[in-house]
Design a protein around this motif. Structure first.
Motif, mmCIF file in Angstrom:
data_model
loop_
_atom_site.group_PDB
_atom_site.id
_atom_site.type_symbol
_atom_site.label_atom_id
_atom_site.label_comp_id
_atom_site.label_asym_id
_atom_site.label_seq_id
_atom_site.Cartn_x
_atom_site.Cartn_y
_atom_site.Cartn_z
ATOM 1 N N UNK A 37 0.894 -1.254 -0.042
ATOM 2 C CA UNK A 37 -0.098 0.021 -0.038
ATOM 3 C C UNK A 37 1.018 1.249 0.098
ATOM 4 N N UNK A 38 0.256 2.135 -0.705
ATOM 5 C CA UNK A 38 1.273 3.608 -0.878
ATOM 6 C C UNK A 38 0.831 4.295 0.404
ATOM 7 N N UNK A 39 1.326 4.803 1.247
ATOM 8 C CA UNK A 39 1.208 5.659 2.532
ATOM 9 C C UNK A 39 0.967 6.834 1.834
ATOM 10 N N UNK A 40 -0.157 7.617 2.560
ATOM 11 C CA UNK A 40 -1.231 6.973 3.264
ATOM 12 C C UNK A 40 -2.315 6.419 2.923
ATOM 13 N N UNK A 41 -3.054 7.177 1.814
ATOM 14 C CA UNK A 41 -4.315 6.832 1.344
ATOM 15 C C UNK A 41 -4.508 5.134 0.835
ATOM 16 N N UNK A 42 -3.433 4.810 0.022
ATOM 17 C CA UNK A 42 -3.197 3.360 -0.369
ATOM 18 C C UNK A 42 -3.422 2.315 0.549
ATOM 19 N N UNK A 43 -3.062 2.552 1.795
ATOM 20 C CA UNK A 43 -3.026 1.545 2.797
ATOM 21 C C UNK A 43 -4.381 1.086 3.245
ATOM 22 N N UNK A 44 -5.673 1.780 3.273
ATOM 23 C CA UNK A 44 -6.910 1.275 3.659
ATOM 24 C C UNK A 44 -7.253 0.336 2.395
ATOM 25 N N UNK A 45 -7.155 0.658 1.163
ATOM 26 C CA UNK A 45 -7.528 -0.420 0.102
ATOM 27 C C UNK A 45 -6.789 -1.301 0.060
ATOM 28 N N UNK A 46 -5.475 -1.538 0.552
ATOM 29 C CA UNK A 46 -4.393 -2.409 0.426
ATOM 30 C C UNK A 46 -5.088 -3.456 1.586
ATOM 31 N N UNK A 47 -5.394 -3.128 2.617
ATOM 32 C CA UNK A 47 -5.573 -4.000 3.676
ATOM 33 C C UNK A 47 -6.994 -4.768 3.277
ATOM 34 N N UNK A 48 -8.245 -3.863 2.788
ATOM 35 C CA UNK A 48 -9.284 -4.505 2.320
ATOM 36 C C UNK A 48 -9.120 -5.553 1.176
ATOM 37 N N UNK A 49 -8.193 -5.336 0.176
ATOM 38 C CA UNK A 49 -7.922 -6.186 -0.718
ATOM 39 C C UNK A 49 -7.229 -7.485 -0.159
ATOM 40 N N UNK A 50 -6.199 -7.040 0.674
ATOM 41 C CA UNK A 50 -5.657 -8.343 1.579
ATOM 42 C C UNK A 50 -6.658 -9.474 2.009
#
Length: 163
Positions: A37-50
């Motif tokens: 995930x690209x910090x900061x905003x990309x971390x939330x979608x990365x966790x959802x996808x994970x």
């Protein structure tokens, strides 16, 4: 003028539906070994996808192109990388790079370089929203990015940015 800009506000239902759709596309192409995930905003979608993909290895790297938070924030001349070593060693890994939004495409391009330098054998990208009005990479977004949630033309406000 600020009053003339297009502003798209997304809710959690929009984000979870996008995550589910992208997860289906990724699954059809092979579940990756690692999500970044690209910090900061990309971390939330990365966790959802994970979670949707059943991938337990999630890493993050800070690559910033905007100089502040907020609507119509100014951008630096080039994406700024902080602590690229947070990616760790990705030798031989199939990596899915995740970000919430792509504007010019510069941040995604720079982060893909970092992931490849860390040794990834395969790098795919999942971008929840592409701001088509800001895109300036040589390839069109659909050619440069692997999985795209949606396109907008203007600023996007995500649910984690809302008070």
């Amino acid at each position: 003028m600020a009053g003339d800009r297009t502003l798209t506000t997304l809710g959690w239902d929009d984000i979870t539906a996008t995550a589910d759709r992208i997860a289906d596309e990724v699954r059809a192409d092979k579940v990756p070994d690692v999500l970044v995930g690209v910090l900061r905003g990309g971390v939330v979608p990365a966790v959802l996808l994970a979670h949707a993909l059943g991938v337990r290895t999630v890493r993050a790297v800070e690559v910033l192109h905007t100089t502040s938070d907020g609507v119509d924030a100014m951008k630096s001349a080039a994406p700024q990388v902080a602590n690229a070593t947070s990616l760790g060693i990705l030798t031989g890994a199939d990596v899915l790079l995740v970000d919430d939004v792509a504007g010019s495409g510069d941040t995604v391009a720079r982060t893909v370089e970092l992931v490849r330098t860390a040794g990834a054998a395969r790098v795919r990208t999942a971008i929840f929203v592409v701001n088509a009005g800001n895109w300036r990479r040589p390839q069109e977004p659909g050619q440069a990015l692997t999985y795209i949630g949606t396109f907008v033309d203007g600023w996007v406000v995500f649910p984690w940015e809302q008070p």
